[in-house]
Design a protein around this motif. Sequence first.
Motif, PDB file in Angstrom:
ATOM      1  N   ALA A  12      68.414 110.567   7.583  1.00 57.68           N
ATOM      2  CA  ALA A  12      68.804 110.955   8.669  1.00 57.68           C
ATOM      3  C   ALA A  12      67.564 111.621   9.550  1.00 57.68           C
ATOM      4  O   ALA A  12      66.560 112.012   8.801  1.00 57.68           O
ATOM      5  N   THR A  13      67.729 111.486  10.748  1.00 55.80           N
ATOM      6  CA  THR A  13      66.588 111.939  11.681  1.00 55.80           C
ATOM      7  C   THR A  13      67.092 112.797  12.890  1.00 55.80           C
ATOM      8  O   THR A  13      68.238 112.688  13.217  1.00 55.80           O
ATOM      9  N   LEU A  14      66.507 113.881  13.489  1.00 56.29           N
ATOM     10  CA  LEU A  14      66.772 114.685  14.453  1.00 56.29           C
ATOM     11  C   LEU A  14      65.706 114.492  15.558  1.00 56.29           C
ATOM     12  O   LEU A  14      64.326 114.614  14.962  1.00 56.29           O
ATOM     13  N   TRP A  15      66.052 114.243  16.772  1.00 56.92           N
ATOM     14  CA  TRP A  15      64.900 114.134  17.782  1.00 56.92           C
ATOM     15  C   TRP A  15      65.356 115.270  18.912  1.00 56.92           C
ATOM     16  O   TRP A  15      66.480 115.568  19.278  1.00 56.92           O
ATOM     17  N   ALA A  16      64.400 115.754  19.507  1.00 60.54           N
ATOM     18  CA  ALA A  16      64.482 116.798  20.730  1.00 60.54           C
ATOM     19  C   ALA A  16      63.423 116.518  21.494  1.00 60.54           C
ATOM     20  O   ALA A  16      62.495 115.692  21.400  1.00 60.54           O
ATOM     21  N   LYS A  17      63.494 117.225  22.751  1.00 63.45           N
ATOM     22  CA  LYS A  17      62.746 117.071  23.804  1.00 63.45           C
ATOM     23  C   LYS A  17      62.197 118.409  24.441  1.00 63.45           C
ATOM     24  O   LYS A  17      62.043 118.635  25.485  1.00 63.45           O
ATOM     25  N   PRO A  18      61.233 119.086  23.211  1.00 65.19           N
ATOM     26  CA  PRO A  18      60.645 120.308  23.605  1.00 65.19           C
ATOM     27  C   PRO A  18      59.462 119.883  24.751  1.00 65.19           C
ATOM     28  O   PRO A  18      58.671 118.826  24.507  1.00 65.19           O
ATOM     29  N   GLY A  19      59.424 120.811  25.872  1.00 62.77           N
ATOM     30  CA  GLY A  19      58.176 120.589  26.534  1.00 62.77           C
ATOM     31  C   GLY A  19      58.264 119.252  27.312  1.00 62.77           C
ATOM     32  O   GLY A  19      57.182 118.831  27.927  1.00 62.77           O
ATOM     33  N   GLY A  20      59.386 118.476  27.415  1.00 66.71           N
ATOM     34  CA  GLY A  20      59.492 117.400  28.260  1.00 66.71           C
ATOM     35  C   GLY A  20      59.248 115.868  27.642  1.00 66.71           C
ATOM     36  O   GLY A  20      59.497 115.158  28.257  1.00 66.71           O
ATOM     37  N   ALA A  21      59.001 116.106  26.361  1.00 70.17           N
ATOM     38  CA  ALA A  21      58.665 114.709  25.702  1.00 70.17           C
ATOM     39  C   ALA A  21      59.303 114.709  24.507  1.00 70.17           C
ATOM     40  O   ALA A  21      59.598 115.602  23.721  1.00 70.17           O
ATOM     41  N   TRP A  22      60.270 113.537  24.121  1.00 67.01           N
ATOM     42  CA  TRP A  22      60.747 113.335  22.882  1.00 67.01           C
ATOM     43  C   TRP A  22      59.988 113.402  21.793  1.00 67.01           C
ATOM     44  O   TRP A  22      58.683 112.730  21.990  1.00 67.01           O
ATOM     45  N   LYS A  23      60.392 113.869  20.524  1.00 71.37           N
ATOM     46  CA  LYS A  23      59.843 113.628  19.382  1.00 71.37           C
ATOM     47  C   LYS A  23      60.879 113.850  18.266  1.00 71.37           C
ATOM     48  O   LYS A  23      61.805 114.557  18.248  1.00 71.37           O
ATOM     49  N   ARG A  24      60.295 113.223  17.039  1.00 76.62           N
ATOM     50  CA  ARG A  24      61.252 113.674  16.121  1.00 76.62           C
ATOM     51  C   ARG A  24      60.765 115.091  15.426  1.00 76.62           C
ATOM     52  O   ARG A  24      59.707 115.331  15.075  1.00 76.62           O
ATOM     53  N   VAL A  25      61.889 115.938  15.140  1.00 78.04           N
ATOM     54  CA  VAL A  25      61.622 117.182  14.513  1.00 78.04           C
ATOM     55  C   VAL A  25      62.272 117.309  13.269  1.00 78.04           C
ATOM     56  O   VAL A  25      61.856 118.305  12.821  1.00 78.04           O
ATOM     57  N   TRP A  26      62.989 116.571  12.879  1.00 77.58           N
ATOM     58  CA  TRP A  26      63.409 116.642  11.302  1.00 77.58           C
ATOM     59  C   TRP A  26      64.033 115.179  10.718  1.00 77.58           C
ATOM     60  O   TRP A  26      64.496 114.572  11.444  1.00 77.58           O
ATOM     61  N   SER A  27      63.603 115.018   9.349  1.00 76.51           N
ATOM     62  CA  SER A  27      63.994 113.936   8.672  1.00 76.51           C
ATOM     63  C   SER A  27      64.426 114.391   7.346  1.00 76.51           C
ATOM     64  O   SER A  27      63.902 115.255   6.953  1.00 76.51           O
ATOM     65  N   GLY A  28      65.495 113.846   6.743  1.00 75.52           N
ATOM     66  CA  GLY A  28      65.946 114.169   5.477  1.00 75.52           C
ATOM     67  C   GLY A  28      67.238 113.538   4.956  1.00 75.52           C
ATOM     68  O   GLY A  28      67.666 112.574   5.814  1.00 75.52           O
ATOM     69  N   GLN A  29      67.721 113.700   3.792  1.00 76.36           N
ATOM     70  CA  GLN A  29      68.859 113.125   3.191  1.00 76.36           C
ATOM     71  C   GLN A  29      70.033 114.179   2.880  1.00 76.36           C
ATOM     72  O   GLN A  29      70.799 114.035   2.171  1.00 76.36           O
ATOM     73  N   GLN A  30      69.729 115.469   3.557  1.00 78.66           N
ATOM     74  CA  GLN A  30      70.555 116.373   3.214  1.00 78.66           C
ATOM     75  C   GLN A  30      70.819 117.156   4.563  1.00 78.66           C
ATOM     76  O   GLN A  30      70.417 116.612   5.755  1.00 78.66           O
ATOM     77  N   LEU A  31      71.638 118.256   4.600  1.00 74.40           N
ATOM     78  CA  LEU A  31      72.054 119.100   5.923  1.00 74.40           C
ATOM     79  C   LEU A  31      70.660 119.612   6.290  1.00 74.40           C
ATOM     80  O   LEU A  31      69.689 119.897   5.515  1.00 74.40           O
TER      81      LEU A  31
END
Length: 214
Positions: A161-180
């Motif tokens: 799984a992956t989470l993406w966010a847009k801090p500072g106006g640009a998208w980036k991957r902020v977390w990846s893993g196989q659990q919560l």
Amino acid sequence: MRFTRVLLVAAAASMLLLSACSSDEPATKATPTTAATSATPTSAPATTPSSSPATTAAPTPAASPAPQPSGPPAETPRPGGRLLDYETDDVNGVNISSRADTARLTGAPQDFKTFVVAELAKAQSTPEPGCAEKPQIYVSRVDTRGWAAGGRFVPQCGGYATLWAKPGGAWKRVWSGQQLTDCATLKKYEFPAGVVGGTCLDGDAERPYTPTKP
């Protein structure tokens, strides 16, 4: 002679009387009245037809199975944006294996689609060892204000799984893993609960996640 004729006449009259009294002819018998031996048959009660014939409801045809949704995702209004949910009971989101697949991210911001294409190119440039298939990216939910959830997947090899966010106006991957996801990451990037759910990991313990944004 006259006396003799008188006697004969008298004798004849007597014989006529005796004959009438001693007649052997039987008295006429009355013909017995024969009672009717067959009763009038009882007819079955006449059936009165209903004013309108009984109506039989037509059977409801079995509903056809619903096809996989290919149209717009479920949307939830958000202050300043929308939450787009691409997940269903059968699929975990929109699978992106080429640039053209981003057209299926209905409603997602264009800059997010561009970011996903770049992430896909990066993943496919470094194939997973021992996997014949190329990596794919799937997108489950997008909050158009700047958060998204999905993952990376290689057919027949698994993924994460992956989470993406847009801090500072640009998208980036902020977390990846196989659990919560850890609670600290969710709080740092202020993820809405609609994107990540209502729980997170605090060390090894699962905790309720209280977002700072709705």
